[in-house]
Write a protein that holds these residues in place. Structure first.
Motif, PDB file in Angstrom:
ATOM      1  N   ILE A  38       1.410  -8.284  47.628  1.00  0.00           N
ATOM      2  CA  ILE A  38       2.023  -7.150  46.940  1.00  0.00           C
ATOM      3  C   ILE A  38       2.083  -5.915  47.814  1.00  0.00           C
ATOM      4  O   ILE A  38       3.120  -5.300  47.967  1.00  0.00           O
ATOM      5  CB  ILE A  38       1.283  -6.840  45.627  1.00  0.00           C
ATOM      6  CG1 ILE A  38       1.493  -7.998  44.646  1.00  0.00           C
ATOM      7  CG2 ILE A  38       1.756  -5.522  45.025  1.00  0.00           C
ATOM      8  CD1 ILE A  38       2.921  -8.224  44.228  1.00  0.00           C
ATOM      9  N   LEU A  74      -7.016   1.653  61.020  1.00  0.00           N
ATOM     10  CA  LEU A  74      -7.291   0.712  59.930  1.00  0.00           C
ATOM     11  C   LEU A  74      -7.450   1.430  58.584  1.00  0.00           C
ATOM     12  O   LEU A  74      -6.913   1.001  57.570  1.00  0.00           O
ATOM     13  CB  LEU A  74      -8.566  -0.061  60.290  1.00  0.00           C
ATOM     14  CG  LEU A  74      -8.821  -1.389  59.608  1.00  0.00           C
ATOM     15  CD1 LEU A  74      -7.659  -2.361  59.802  1.00  0.00           C
ATOM     16  CD2 LEU A  74     -10.098  -2.017  60.135  1.00  0.00           C
ATOM     17  N   HIS A  85      -0.205  -0.008  45.481  1.00  0.00           N
ATOM     18  CA  HIS A  85      -0.760  -0.502  44.206  1.00  0.00           C
ATOM     19  C   HIS A  85      -0.203   0.312  43.042  1.00  0.00           C
ATOM     20  O   HIS A  85       0.092  -0.225  41.988  1.00  0.00           O
ATOM     21  CB  HIS A  85      -2.286  -0.394  44.212  1.00  0.00           C
ATOM     22  CG  HIS A  85      -2.937  -1.568  44.877  1.00  0.00           C
ATOM     23  ND1 HIS A  85      -4.264  -1.570  45.232  1.00  0.00           N
ATOM     24  CD2 HIS A  85      -2.471  -2.780  45.242  1.00  0.00           C
ATOM     25  CE1 HIS A  85      -4.573  -2.729  45.797  1.00  0.00           C
ATOM     26  NE2 HIS A  85      -3.505  -3.476  45.812  1.00  0.00           N
ATOM     27  N   ASP A 297       0.880  -7.977  57.019  1.00  0.00           N
ATOM     28  CA  ASP A 297       1.439  -7.005  56.065  1.00  0.00           C
ATOM     29  C   ASP A 297       2.790  -6.547  56.612  1.00  0.00           C
ATOM     30  O   ASP A 297       2.906  -5.458  57.166  1.00  0.00           O
ATOM     31  CB  ASP A 297       0.505  -5.796  55.960  1.00  0.00           C
ATOM     32  CG  ASP A 297      -0.882  -6.193  55.484  1.00  0.00           C
ATOM     33  OD1 ASP A 297      -1.007  -6.663  54.351  1.00  0.00           O
ATOM     34  OD2 ASP A 297      -1.826  -6.046  56.271  1.00  0.00           O
TER      35      ASP A 297
END
Ligand code: 6MZ
Length: 356
Positions: A38, A74, A85, A297
């Motif tokens: 996602i 990171l 999200h 990703d």
């Protein structure tokens, strides 16, 4: 049986004189085994589309400004996941995002795709509904990619939340055994740790295991994970002693031969490796250890699997034949059934014959 006499044009030329390998990589049938669904893989356009409906415009200004950075630490990248999200907090949004991600991999000639995602509860969406939305999108998809799902445990969550996720994962695996194939440990590698109990239980219940391992330096944890002998590990940056790991762990990896999911652009972008040519995949190649190439990703790092393969050619001097073999071998490291593996291998051999 793979014939040994396949010949691809220009495979012996040096990378400086060789033409761009990207068209070859695009047409190569590829196997993607490490893609966070996602919030890693959704393209920025889809996120903005979802954001218009679901999230505040301020988040997207932040997303856009971070997207302009060529190098993200990171921690910054975990900030991006949080933003994404917010844009996928309903089953409808999760469903649309999943569909778009599968279509993207399809366009890039990926023939087998293992997506991974962390069951997430939001206001108005349970972890079960989250998983259902993804499984539904996978089942509805009518294209040529064989898609499987790996469900993740986030290492930064507390024991109760992890156990809760495991319960959901085991329940859904029973319902969709042909789609839900594995369990993963991911999340910010600087937070939390590896809980072997969760992974032992998952394995006893028929799930394959893949564990993020050595994405940052943590020799003790790498020893524990390799001791568990998962079916695959993610990243493995800090295992070899020349790459900040320790000799004992490197020997353990050589002994156990656990396939390593290498994500070159992700590691370059998050500064967990110096550059493409000095990436630790070099050690895996020269030691003949099993590895696969993945995007991690693709939405956040603005890459795709073809580009990741092109780096093996441009920065690690692999031939076209060798690139094909990396993808072909990845079928064996996948969590597909034996019948599915045979089918995928036949497709790849056929492609090779047609492209001699
Ligand atoms: C570790 C990562 C990751 O689960 O919401 N994730 N975990 N290392 C990485 N390297 C950069 N990239 C992504 O996808 C987003 C989640 O995947 C994990 C993180 O837990 C992130 O929140 P899902 O689909």
């Amino acid at each position: 049986i793979i014939p040994h006499d396949f010949k691809f044009l220009s495979s012996s030329q040096s990378s400086e004189t060789r033409p761009s390998i990207l068209p070859f990589c695009r047409s190569l049938p590829k196997v993607e085994l490490h893609a966070h669904l996602i919030n890693g893989s959704v393209d920025p356009v889809t996120l903005q589309e979802l954001g218009c409906m679901e999230t505040s415009i301020l988040d997207y200004i932040k997303l856009a400004s971070l997207s302009n950075n060529t190098s993200r630490a990171l921690d910054e990248c975990f900030d991006l996941f949080r933003i994404a999200h917010n844009a996928t907090n309903t089953p409808q949004a999760v469903h649309l995002a999943t569909r778009r991600v599968i279509e993207d991999f399809d366009k890039d000639n990926v023939i087998y795709l293992e997506l991974r995602t962390t069951p997430r509860a939001e206001q108005g969406m349970t972890k079960q509904e989250y998983v259902e939305a993804i499984v539904t999108a996978i089942k509805e998809y009518q294209g040529d990619v064989l898609v499987k799902l790996i469900l993740s445990i986030n290492r930064s969550h507390d024991a109760k939340a992890c156990q809760d996720s495991l319960d959901v994962i085991l329940k859904k695996k029973k319902l969709y055994p042909d789609i839900i194939k594995g369990i993963d440990l991911s999340g910010n590698p600087k937070v939390g740790g590896f809980d072997s109990y969760i992974f032992k239980t998952a394995r006893e219940n028929g799930l394959y295991t893949t564990i993020h391992c050595g994405e940052v330096k943590n020799d003790g944890e790498v020893t524990d994970i390799l001791g568990f002998k998962p079916d695959r590990i993610g990243h493995g940056n800090f295992v070899h002693p020349d790459y900040g790991g320790c000799q004992e762990n490197w020997e353990l990896l050589c002994e156990k031969r656990v396939p390593v999911e290498c994500c070159l652009t992700s590691n370059v972008m998050t500064n967990t490796t110096r550059n493409y040519s000095e990436h630790h995949v070099k050690e895996l190649i020269s030691s003949g250890l099993p590895y696969t190439i993945s995007t991690d990703d693709k939405g956040v790092f603005l890459t795709d699997l073809s580009r990741e393969y092109s780096h093996l050619y441009d920065d690690h001097a692999l031939t076209k034949e060798a690139l094909w073999k990396v993808s072909f071998n990845s079928v064996d490291y996948s969590f597909a059934s034996s019948a599915e593996k045979s089918l995928l291998k036949s497709k790849m051999i056929e492609w090779k014959r047609d492209n001699e």
